[in-house]
Design a protein around this motif. Sequence first.
Motif, PDB file in Angstrom:
ATOM      1  N   ASN A  86      -2.875  10.757   6.814  1.00 45.56           N
ATOM      2  CA  ASN A  86      -1.298  10.851   6.518  1.00 45.56           C
ATOM      3  C   ASN A  86      -0.953  11.448   4.707  1.00 45.56           C
ATOM      4  N   PRO A  88       0.398  13.148   1.773  1.00 50.92           N
ATOM      5  CA  PRO A  88       1.579  13.256   1.465  1.00 50.92           C
ATOM      6  C   PRO A  88       2.018  14.819   0.974  1.00 50.92           C
ATOM      7  N   GLY A  92       2.490  13.937   5.121  1.00 48.68           N
ATOM      8  CA  GLY A  92       1.718  11.930   5.589  1.00 48.68           C
ATOM      9  C   GLY A  92       2.990  11.753   4.810  1.00 48.68           C
ATOM     10  N   SER A  93       2.492  10.317   5.091  1.00 45.68           N
ATOM     11  CA  SER A  93       3.260   9.458   4.704  1.00 45.68           C
ATOM     12  C   SER A  93       2.496   8.924   3.096  1.00 45.68           C
ATOM     13  N   TYR A  95       3.164   5.732   2.456  1.00 49.85           N
ATOM     14  CA  TYR A  95       3.544   4.447   2.414  1.00 49.85           C
ATOM     15  C   TYR A  95       1.912   4.481   3.649  1.00 49.85           C
ATOM     16  N   LEU A  96       1.955   5.027   4.765  1.00 51.54           N
ATOM     17  CA  LEU A  96       0.960   4.944   5.683  1.00 51.54           C
ATOM     18  C   LEU A  96      -0.306   4.928   5.025  1.00 51.54           C
ATOM     19  N   GLN A  97      -0.617   4.814   3.993  1.00 56.88           N
ATOM     20  CA  GLN A  97      -1.577   5.401   3.485  1.00 56.88           C
ATOM     21  C   GLN A  97      -2.112   4.713   2.490  1.00 56.88           C
TER      22      GLN A  97
END
Length: 135
Positions: A86, A88, A92-93, A95-97
């Motif tokens: 995840n 970025p 990826g994101s 937020y998810l990280q």
Amino acid sequence: MAHRIITQVVFTGARILGKAVRESYQHAAATQKYAAATQKTGGVGFASNNITMEEACKILNVGPSKMGQIDLEFVTERFKRLFDLNDPKKGGSFYLQSKILRARERIEREVQSYQRMAERERELSEGFKPKITKD
């Protein structure tokens, strides 16, 4: 006649604006009290305290904790894999990280608290044995 309508519009608008300001102030005061209470109890803040152990286990796809018995190596392995997936920079994101990071922190805190509790229990069962040194 027009001045009455204008006066009513002004007073109604002022009343509505006053209510909105009062409610926002009350909300801000309640939030500040909550944050102060959270910090007094040892919490770090809003973001790290709002994740449950069950949610943390689901995020990292590990089995639920039974009295702190979670393999931390497996948790670390899952964390690294999901954190890298995840990234970025790789599409990826963020937020998810951050959710993955908070989940790992929550599991580690849980395991550490059980370890401290087990250490206290062991110490109590063995009894207090101070180390005496001779001068």
